[in-house]
Motif scaffolding. Structure first.
Motif, mmCIF file in Angstrom:
data_model
loop_
_atom_site.group_PDB
_atom_site.id
_atom_site.type_symbol
_atom_site.label_atom_id
_atom_site.label_comp_id
_atom_site.label_asym_id
_atom_site.label_seq_id
_atom_site.Cartn_x
_atom_site.Cartn_y
_atom_site.Cartn_z
ATOM 1 N N TYR A 166 0.849 -1.188 0.000
ATOM 2 C CA TYR A 166 0.000 0.000 0.000
ATOM 3 C C TYR A 166 0.877 1.227 0.000
ATOM 4 O O TYR A 166 1.876 1.297 0.731
ATOM 5 C CB TYR A 166 -0.938 0.043 1.217
ATOM 6 N N GLU A 167 0.505 2.199 -0.828
ATOM 7 C CA GLU A 167 1.272 3.442 -0.885
ATOM 8 C C GLU A 167 0.372 4.586 -1.323
ATOM 9 O O GLU A 167 -0.493 4.419 -2.182
ATOM 10 C CB GLU A 167 2.442 3.319 -1.868
ATOM 11 N N GLU A 168 0.584 5.738 -0.710
ATOM 12 C CA GLU A 168 0.005 6.981 -1.180
ATOM 13 C C GLU A 168 1.166 7.875 -1.595
ATOM 14 O O GLU A 168 2.128 8.038 -0.837
ATOM 15 C CB GLU A 168 -0.826 7.647 -0.082
ATOM 16 N N SER A 169 1.096 8.422 -2.801
ATOM 17 C CA SER A 169 2.252 9.160 -3.304
ATOM 18 C C SER A 169 1.834 10.244 -4.282
ATOM 19 O O SER A 169 0.713 10.240 -4.800
ATOM 20 C CB SER A 169 3.232 8.200 -3.993
ATOM 21 N N THR A 170 2.733 11.175 -4.534
ATOM 22 C CA THR A 170 2.545 12.203 -5.548
ATOM 23 C C THR A 170 3.660 12.088 -6.579
ATOM 24 O O THR A 170 4.755 11.602 -6.285
ATOM 25 C CB THR A 170 2.549 13.619 -4.947
ATOM 26 N N GLU A 171 3.345 12.542 -7.787
ATOM 27 C CA GLU A 171 4.306 12.459 -8.884
ATOM 28 C C GLU A 171 4.111 13.654 -9.803
ATOM 29 O O GLU A 171 2.980 14.066 -10.072
ATOM 30 C CB GLU A 171 4.089 11.151 -9.657
ATOM 31 N N GLU A 172 5.212 14.222 -10.261
ATOM 32 C CA GLU A 172 5.148 15.313 -11.218
ATOM 33 C C GLU A 172 5.142 14.749 -12.633
ATOM 34 O O GLU A 172 6.001 13.944 -12.991
ATOM 35 C CB GLU A 172 6.339 16.256 -11.040
ATOM 36 N N ARG A 173 4.146 15.173 -13.427
ATOM 37 C CA ARG A 173 4.050 14.735 -14.813
ATOM 38 C C ARG A 173 3.877 15.940 -15.718
ATOM 39 O O ARG A 173 2.833 16.574 -15.722
ATOM 40 C CB ARG A 173 2.846 13.797 -15.011
ATOM 41 N N GLU A 174 4.919 16.278 -16.448
ATOM 42 C CA GLU A 174 4.873 17.385 -17.408
ATOM 43 C C GLU A 174 4.328 18.654 -16.770
ATOM 44 O O GLU A 174 3.449 19.324 -17.325
ATOM 45 C CB GLU A 174 4.031 16.983 -18.626
ATOM 46 N N GLY A 175 4.831 18.974 -15.593
ATOM 47 C CA GLY A 175 4.436 20.195 -14.910
ATOM 48 C C GLY A 175 3.138 20.107 -14.134
ATOM 49 O O GLY A 175 2.697 21.110 -13.562
ATOM 50 N N ARG A 176 2.512 18.934 -14.102
ATOM 51 C CA ARG A 176 1.280 18.734 -13.339
ATOM 52 C C ARG A 176 1.533 17.709 -12.250
ATOM 53 O O ARG A 176 2.417 16.867 -12.355
ATOM 54 C CB ARG A 176 0.154 18.269 -14.255
ATOM 55 N N THR A 177 0.721 17.766 -11.181
ATOM 56 C CA THR A 177 0.915 16.886 -10.027
ATOM 57 C C THR A 177 -0.179 15.830 -9.984
ATOM 58 O O THR A 177 -1.368 16.134 -10.044
ATOM 59 C CB THR A 177 0.887 17.685 -8.717
ATOM 60 N N SER A 178 0.260 14.575 -9.870
ATOM 61 C CA SER A 178 -0.664 13.455 -9.717
ATOM 62 C C SER A 178 -0.517 12.889 -8.310
ATOM 63 O O SER A 178 0.592 12.678 -7.829
ATOM 64 C CB SER A 178 -0.334 12.367 -10.749
ATOM 65 N N ALA A 179 -1.645 12.672 -7.630
ATOM 66 C CA ALA A 179 -1.640 12.055 -6.302
ATOM 67 C C ALA A 179 -2.457 10.777 -6.374
ATOM 68 O O ALA A 179 -3.614 10.796 -6.810
ATOM 69 C CB ALA A 179 -2.233 13.001 -5.261
ATOM 70 N N THR A 180 -1.859 9.656 -5.978
ATOM 71 C CA THR A 180 -2.539 8.376 -6.124
ATOM 72 C C THR A 180 -2.385 7.507 -4.876
ATOM 73 O O THR A 180 -1.407 7.615 -4.139
ATOM 74 C CB THR A 180 -2.002 7.583 -7.326
ATOM 75 N N ALA A 181 -3.360 6.642 -4.691
ATOM 76 C CA ALA A 181 -3.292 5.572 -3.703
ATOM 77 C C ALA A 181 -3.263 4.255 -4.469
ATOM 78 O O ALA A 181 -4.026 4.075 -5.427
ATOM 79 C CB ALA A 181 -4.501 5.609 -2.775
ATOM 80 N N THR A 182 -2.387 3.346 -4.066
ATOM 81 C CA THR A 182 -2.232 2.066 -4.761
ATOM 82 C C THR A 182 -2.181 0.940 -3.742
ATOM 83 O O THR A 182 -1.452 1.027 -2.752
ATOM 84 C CB THR A 182 -0.933 2.038 -5.593
ATOM 85 N N ILE A 183 -2.958 -0.122 -4.011
ATOM 86 C CA ILE A 183 -2.985 -1.258 -3.098
ATOM 87 C C ILE A 183 -2.893 -2.572 -3.876
ATOM 88 O O ILE A 183 -3.396 -2.683 -4.997
ATOM 89 C CB ILE A 183 -4.261 -1.243 -2.229
ATOM 90 N N VAL A 184 -2.199 -3.525 -3.281
ATOM 91 C CA VAL A 184 -2.191 -4.908 -3.745
ATOM 92 C C VAL A 184 -2.600 -5.747 -2.540
ATOM 93 O O VAL A 184 -1.959 -5.668 -1.485
ATOM 94 C CB VAL A 184 -0.807 -5.351 -4.255
ATOM 95 N N ALA A 185 -3.678 -6.512 -2.654
ATOM 96 C CA ALA A 185 -4.209 -7.259 -1.510
ATOM 97 C C ALA A 185 -4.690 -8.627 -1.964
ATOM 98 O O ALA A 185 -5.244 -8.774 -3.054
ATOM 99 C CB ALA A 185 -5.349 -6.490 -0.851
ATOM 100 N N ARG A 186 -4.498 -9.612 -1.104
ATOM 101 C CA ARG A 186 -4.828 -11.000 -1.439
ATOM 102 C C ARG A 186 -6.006 -11.493 -0.615
ATOM 103 O O ARG A 186 -6.138 -11.169 0.573
ATOM 104 C CB ARG A 186 -3.602 -11.891 -1.196
#
Length: 201
Positions: A166-186
């Protein structure tokens, strides 16, 4: 014309988007078999999973997006492993204990998440990535917070599964900011579990 049909038909979204690096990193630890890509769009996850050997059901309410998936499946020689389903994921009757892997990317569907998790076979794996509320506000994704997850909302919604990542993170893409939550669960339970070795950064 549905707004997504129009967007896909007019090329507003890429027809060959890359799958998440997290999905790419973890797929070798997933059980083999049958996969479902919910709100498949233009095939970000569905075609990747088919190339990895899965029989994939790609579900989306947009015929235009599904047409792109079928065209790309033909081009990449995986059409025999991809079945498209024209349906609204918010109303779809998900079959129980059917899939070894279920993926969802950038589609908020917590109202249906219980039914989606029930569609996992025992030991099956859920991958879910979606836009996140953030401060300062992210500029990639929905224009309002209504369709974004709050911090830890996705995590709390999956605590009945075994959380592998599980991670919550931000990323810069071509001058714009993306904020995402990502999960892998079984879909396993109990105090003692096996966990895949993390082998990426």
């Amino acid at each position: 014309m549905d707004k997504w049909d129009e967007r896909f038909s007019e090329g507003e979204y890429p027809t060959d988007p890359d799958p998440s690096p997290v999905l790419q990193a973890y797929v070798d630890t997933f059980p083999e078999g049958r996969a479902l890509d919910v709100a498949a769009g233009t095939g970000r996850n569905a075609l990747f999973l088919a190339a990895e050997g899965y029989d994939v059901d790609a579900l989306d309410q947009s015929w235009a997006g599904l047409d792109i998936i079928e065209e790309r499946a033909d081009e990449t020689n995986v059409s025999e492993r991809v079945e498209t389903i024209l349906a609204d994921a918010t109303e779809y009757d998900f079959p129980e204990e059917t899939y070894d892997v279920i993926t969802i990317s950038f589609f908020r569907t917590l109202d249906q998440l219980g039914n989606i998790k029930a569609a996992l076979k025992p030991g099956g794996v859920l991958f879910y990535q979606h836009h996140l509320q953030s401060s300062p506000p992210a500029t990639v994704g929905p224009s309002t917070n209504r369709y974004r997850f709050q911090s830890n909302e996705l995590l709390r919604s999956c605590l009945d599964l075994t959380i592998l990542y599980y991670e919550e993170s931000t990323e810069e893409r071509e001058g714009r900011t993306s904020a995402t939550a990502t999960i892998v669960a079984r879909n396993t339970h109990g105090g003692t579990q096996s966990y895949p070795q993390r082998h990426w950064e």
